[in-house]
Design a protein around this motif. Sequence first.
Motif, PDB file in Angstrom:
ATOM      1  N   GLU A 113      -3.584   7.607   9.517  1.00  0.00           N
ATOM      2  CA  GLU A 113      -3.478   8.845   9.154  1.00  0.00           C
ATOM      3  C   GLU A 113      -3.647   9.059   7.580  1.00  0.00           C
ATOM      4  N   ILE A 114      -3.921   7.734   7.020  1.00  0.00           N
ATOM      5  CA  ILE A 114      -3.963   7.581   5.647  1.00  0.00           C
ATOM      6  C   ILE A 114      -5.263   6.775   5.188  1.00  0.00           C
ATOM      7  N   GLY A 173      -4.331  12.114   4.635  1.00  0.00           N
ATOM      8  CA  GLY A 173      -4.341  11.783   3.302  1.00  0.00           C
ATOM      9  C   GLY A 173      -5.325  10.787   2.915  1.00  0.00           C
ATOM     10  N   VAL A 174      -5.888  11.087   1.615  1.00  0.00           N
ATOM     11  CA  VAL A 174      -6.776   9.827   1.140  1.00  0.00           C
ATOM     12  C   VAL A 174      -6.437   9.581  -0.314  1.00  0.00           C
ATOM     13  N   LEU A 175      -6.397   8.368  -0.422  1.00  0.00           N
ATOM     14  CA  LEU A 175      -6.379   7.883  -1.880  1.00  0.00           C
ATOM     15  C   LEU A 175      -7.563   7.421  -2.419  1.00  0.00           C
ATOM     16  N   ILE A 213     -11.281  -4.138  -5.875  1.00  0.00           N
ATOM     17  CA  ILE A 213     -10.059  -3.409  -5.777  1.00  0.00           C
ATOM     18  C   ILE A 213      -9.414  -3.466  -4.333  1.00  0.00           C
ATOM     19  N   LEU A 262      -5.498  -4.557  -3.243  1.00  0.00           N
ATOM     20  CA  LEU A 262      -4.641  -3.736  -2.768  1.00  0.00           C
ATOM     21  C   LEU A 262      -3.860  -4.430  -1.604  1.00  0.00           C
ATOM     22  N   ILE A 304      -5.410  14.993  -0.831  1.00  0.00           N
ATOM     23  CA  ILE A 304      -6.166  13.819  -1.634  1.00  0.00           C
ATOM     24  C   ILE A 304      -5.519  13.491  -2.936  1.00  0.00           C
ATOM     25  N   VAL A 305      -5.458  12.196  -3.258  1.00  0.00           N
ATOM     26  CA  VAL A 305      -4.790  11.804  -4.642  1.00  0.00           C
ATOM     27  C   VAL A 305      -5.790  10.820  -5.015  1.00  0.00           C
ATOM     28  N   ARG A 306      -6.514  11.115  -6.418  1.00  0.00           N
ATOM     29  CA  ARG A 306      -7.360  10.414  -7.051  1.00  0.00           C
ATOM     30  C   ARG A 306      -6.689   9.492  -8.236  1.00  0.00           C
ATOM     31  N   VAL A 307      -7.256   8.193  -8.145  1.00  0.00           N
ATOM     32  CA  VAL A 307      -6.969   7.475  -9.283  1.00  0.00           C
ATOM     33  C   VAL A 307      -8.326   6.961  -9.885  1.00  0.00           C
ATOM     34  N   ILE A 328      -7.413   4.710   2.094  1.00  0.00           N
ATOM     35  CA  ILE A 328      -7.626   4.225   0.922  1.00  0.00           C
ATOM     36  C   ILE A 328      -9.156   4.056   0.699  1.00  0.00           C
ATOM     37  N   LEU A 351      -9.913   5.718  -4.894  1.00  0.00           N
ATOM     38  CA  LEU A 351     -10.234   5.034  -6.206  1.00  0.00           C
ATOM     39  C   LEU A 351     -11.517   4.976  -6.591  1.00  0.00           C
ATOM     40  N   THR A 395      -9.293  -5.606  -2.147  1.00  0.00           N
ATOM     41  CA  THR A 395      -8.483  -6.842  -1.937  1.00  0.00           C
ATOM     42  C   THR A 395      -7.477  -6.711  -2.733  1.00  0.00           C
TER      43      THR A 395
END
Lengths: 213, 213
Positions: free
Chosen positions: B144-145, B170-172, B91, B95, B187-190, B147, B174, B93
């Motif tokens: 700042e971010i 911030g955090v994405l 995953i 992105l 945080i945003v979750r996927v 993944i 996955l 890679t």
Amino acid sequence: MKVAEPTIERMVQYHRLLETLREEGRRVISSRQIGDMLGFKASQVRKDLSYFGEIGRRGVGYNVERLCDHIGSVLSSPKTWKIALAGVGHIGTALLTNKAIRSSRLSFEALFDIDPEKIGNEFAGVHCWDFNEMPDVMRDRAIEILILAVPAREAQKCLDLAASAGTLRGVLALTQGTLMVPDGITIVRVDILAELEKLMFFIKNAPEGAGPE
Amino acid sequence: MKVAEPTIERMVQYHRLLETLREEGRRVISSRQIGDMLGFKASQVRKDLSYFGEIGRRGVGYNVERLCDHIGSVLSSPKTWKIALAGVGHIGTALLTNKAIRSSRLSFEALFDIDPEKIGNEFAGVHCWDFNEMPDVMRDRAIEILILAVPAREAQKCLDLAASAGTLRGVLALTQGTLMVPDGITIVRVDILAELEKLMFFIKNAPEGAGPE
DNA sequence: TTTTGTGAAGTTTTTCACAGCG
DNA sequence: CGCTGTGAAAAACTTCACAAAA
């Protein structure tokens, strides 16, 4: 009784949590504890669970195993769903080799790609066909779910091919961009770049720790 | 003026669509046309857009280029965000090599992994460090971010390490499973498996073409 | 006592419907 | 005229608060 969509989203989370708790040997849990662990209000948890019948015991809480099975039966039938994966790239491979997915009630029946290097080979034990064989292969194997992990410009053509088989009922689209979906087919979209953009907006507008969830 | 969260979700979609339309040379578009293309009501589109100022022309519609830029400025600042990727697996890679992500206002500054084979190498031109160097590297580069694309069991430790740098905003995520997120970090979750489970529920409960969106 | 299940109240989000402007 | 922008109405969703059960 009508069930709200956000409820389903949370049910999936409850189910996950309960599977973990069950493995840990936990026997009983209260709505408050579930809520604390997942970041929801206890009343929300109770209301969600109550949509599907009285399953808890007043003064005690919920039996972990029973609740877990109950939610499992609400979310998906006991049958194993047959799925196909279109696009054996990085994302596709990530899903194909993901333990959690392969151990759920999902069975990868076919892979499709456009790359001659991949066509004819097996990946994680699943055969890869040419895109153009989608209608036949999907019909023969009665595949109901398609995971779309192809580049955006191929996505529409690919979806149309899959739909023409007549067995398709649902699509998980990991592609960006707009798709025209045939009637009678359910689609769920996951767009990681869109989530990243949301994240950037939230950061920009949240100097002090306010976030989405 | 307060903007609803669902509005932001749609703003991201409008932006995507408008970028495409702009490339195609389209000059003007109406709220109804936007709605038809994305599956929203025209009134919804107008209300969303109006939160950020009067940008359309009555009797005419919206200027595609102007609206696109306008939404772009609402969604993210003109600055380039520095991001780090933890977990250089499939995953990660995907992105890292995704054109759309690399061309946005995002700059991959660092990769982190636990695999000695990967540490010290470059992937898509970005250096990969050991997890334990996260605090230093992230602070030095003011990242700042983050993944998070690591296995579920590493996720919490990884997040804590990254947060300790003090620059993280911030955090994405996955990863599947529950995360404790430090205060002040968005945080945003996927969770793709969760989306698949939702899809199975919708299929099961939608014999006749009713879907989520 | 504790904790569920649930109507009723409160909040958020969507849709309607039309005034107002080009 | 056609289409936006927007207050007001409707619908959807969440939270409260308490009766009822263990």
